[in-house]
Scaffold this motif. Structure first.
Motif: not given
Length: 530
Positions: A396, A359, A306, A364, A389-391, A408, A406
């Motif tokens: 994630c 994803a 991340r 994504a 990218v989401t939960e 953020y 990923a």
């Protein structure tokens, strides 16, 4: 430093790996003389063809290996520390002389780029030298004050656990298979290690080299075969267990060790964050992210998955990151011509593909990579950068363990710290910033066993004088440093009295003795002593 690699009947393999050499390694697999002839053969990532059949150890073989190691332990621990250290220093020197051999084996069995194979050599050599030179100091007897000054004395001594079990994974077969073993043996223990089915030859090569360096035959026993079966049996037999692997398996190991009331050190998975502050040098941060995300083809417990970037520099950083990612040389060779190698197996490839596909299906964006490269090798996957990218996506907070990262956006430092601490794991983290003091102030707020500032992952791992391990669901205990060798010992308190048992001497009443004791307590309080 390269090898000639002709096409052989068993696939693309180092030319020096002859039948005689293989036989010299396989002799270190503990199997009974009258046992079966079952073997297991891994597939080389280079071509998905078989490597070398390795004898399968049974539970009875493992139990016999522990007995042999236990019988050898008293004589080994009775040697002066310096004598044990001389074995490790000879191993260090032999390793440097023959490093090409083990790099070939690591690449052949596991598929990583050669530079990352060399990093394993670097780590093991550093650990062998460090603990040979400083381990005795870490274990030095510590004198403390006795309960009654002058007439009593006390000291804490370190005694070996006995037989230590090792379960190490395939992703760093040399470093994780031998790096923890070195301090355990130097502390006076003997060991039984389980070779991972994907990479047994690397571990057996190391055992043969240690034998050449002078390690007695039964001080380190090796078994090979089914992981769950042998792993469970190992926990039932040894006095301490050193495990490196997934969090899910680590839970099982911890439960079984607890049931026997034996200690265990566990280095488990991570979902490691890298924070790019607004003041970071973006080219440095991008280089660090690429190195930490794609090193070892992403199959590294401390690798970055991340990247959390301050919103003011997000777009500029992404452009630099994508350029650095695109410059990575992907492929397989037994030289230093590639930056990113292969995944280790079909199972690893399938997991990476599943995470990325899930994803993308859920929204994504693929900014780089995102596909397998069968033209370069059966398990090769491109370095991949994802955004949005989401939960609800599996990758994630789930560990991908592949060349995928990923991105953020963070509004500020507080937001970045909050995102870095999402999830229950806490192994490694990184902060990139021109203001080192500010980054160091943020570091303790991140739930991670190690925090690298202006580096992706390697600084903390390479600092062998400091402990390395995880918080939360990333594990228990530390490798490296003082704790890295003390964990393989018990603390024993030895106290002596010059006057015999402590209590009222002949002729003194209990009441008088208690009054003197109370007076001593009050005096010590006034003197601010103890």
């Amino acid at each position: 430093m390269t090898s000639t690699l002709p096409q052989a009947a068993s696939g693309l393999r180092p030319a020096w790996v002859t039948g005689a050499r293989v036989a010299s390694w396989l002799r270190w697999v503990h199997t009974s003389v009258s046992g079966g002839t079952e073997t297991r053969t891994a597939l080389a990532p280079y071509d998905a063809l078989p490597t070398v059949p390795v004898p399968v150890s049974t539970v009875a073989d493992l139990q016999a290996a522990v007995v042999a190691a236990r019988d050898a332990q008293p004589a080994w621990s009775a040697l002066p520390y310096g004598a044990r250290a001389e074995v490790m220093l000879r191993f260090h020197d032999l390793l440097l002389e023959r490093q090409d051999e083990v790099m070939d084996l690591i690449q052949w069995e596991m598929g990583k780029a050669r530079f990352h194979a060399w990093q394993e050599v670097l780590q093991v050599a550093n650990l062998a030298r460090h603990y040979s030179r400083h381990g005795e100091t870490y274990l030095k007897t510590r004198k403390v004050r006795g309960v009654i000054p002058v007439v009593t004395s006390a000291k804490e001594v370190r005694v070996p656990k006995g037989v230590v079990g090792f379960i190490s994974p395939w992703n760093y077969p040399f470093y994780l298979g031998v790096g923890d073993l070195i301090p355990a043996l130097l502390a006076g223990n003997t060991a039984v290690g389980k070779a991972d089915p994907q990479t047994p030859l690397t571990l057996l090569w190391a055992r043969a080299l240690l034998a050449e360096a002078g390690l007695p035959e039964h001080v380190w026993e090796v078994v090979a075969g089914d992981g769950p079966t042998l792993g469970q049996a190992l926990i039932e037999e040894v006095d301490y267990l050193c495990f490196t692997g997934s969090t899910a398996t680590g839970r099982i190991v911890a439960q079984r060790a607890a049931r026997r009331l034996i200690g265990a050190s566990l280095e488990l998975g991570g979902k490691n964050p890298l924070i790019v502050r607004a003041d970071a040098k973006l080219d440095v941060a991008a280089r660090g992210a690429v190195e930490a995300a794609f090193a070892n083809t992403g199959q590294m417990c401390i690798h970055i998955e991340r990247v959390i970037v301050h919103q003011d520099v997000y777009d500029d950083f992404v452009a630099v990151l994508l350029a650095a990612t695109g410059a990575q040389r992907i492929g397989q060779s037994f030289d230093f011509g590639h930056d990113v190698g292969s995944l280790a197996s079909q199972a690893q490839l399938e997991k990476v593909v599943a995470h990325v596909d899930d994803a993308v299906a859920k929204g994504a964006s693929v900014l780089a990579g995102g596909r397998a490269r069968p033209d370069l090798g059966p398990y090769v996957y491109e370095p991949t950068v994802l955004a949005d990218v989401t939960e609800e996506m599996d990758l994630c907070l789930g560990e991908t363990f592949g060349p995928v990262v990923a991105l953020y956006r963070a509004a500020d430092d507080e937001d970045a710290i909050a995102m870095a601490n999402r999830g229950r794991q806490g192994l490694s983290a990184s902060i990139f910033s021109k203001d080192i003091a500010a980054a160091e102030a943020l570091a303790p707020r991140i739930r991670a066993g190690s925090v690298n500032i202006n580096d992706g992952a390697s600084l903390a791992a390479g600092t062998v004088e400091a402990g390395m391990g995880g918080m939360g669901e990333s594990g228990l205990g530390r490798r490296h440093g003082a704790e890295g060798i003390k964990r393989f010992t018990e603390s024993q308190t030895v106290v002596s009295s010059k006057i015999g048992p402590v209590g009222p001497p002949p002729g003194m009443s209990v009441e008088r003795f208690i009054a003197l004791g109370n007076g001593q307590l009050k005096l010590l309080r006034r003197l601010r002593a103890r």
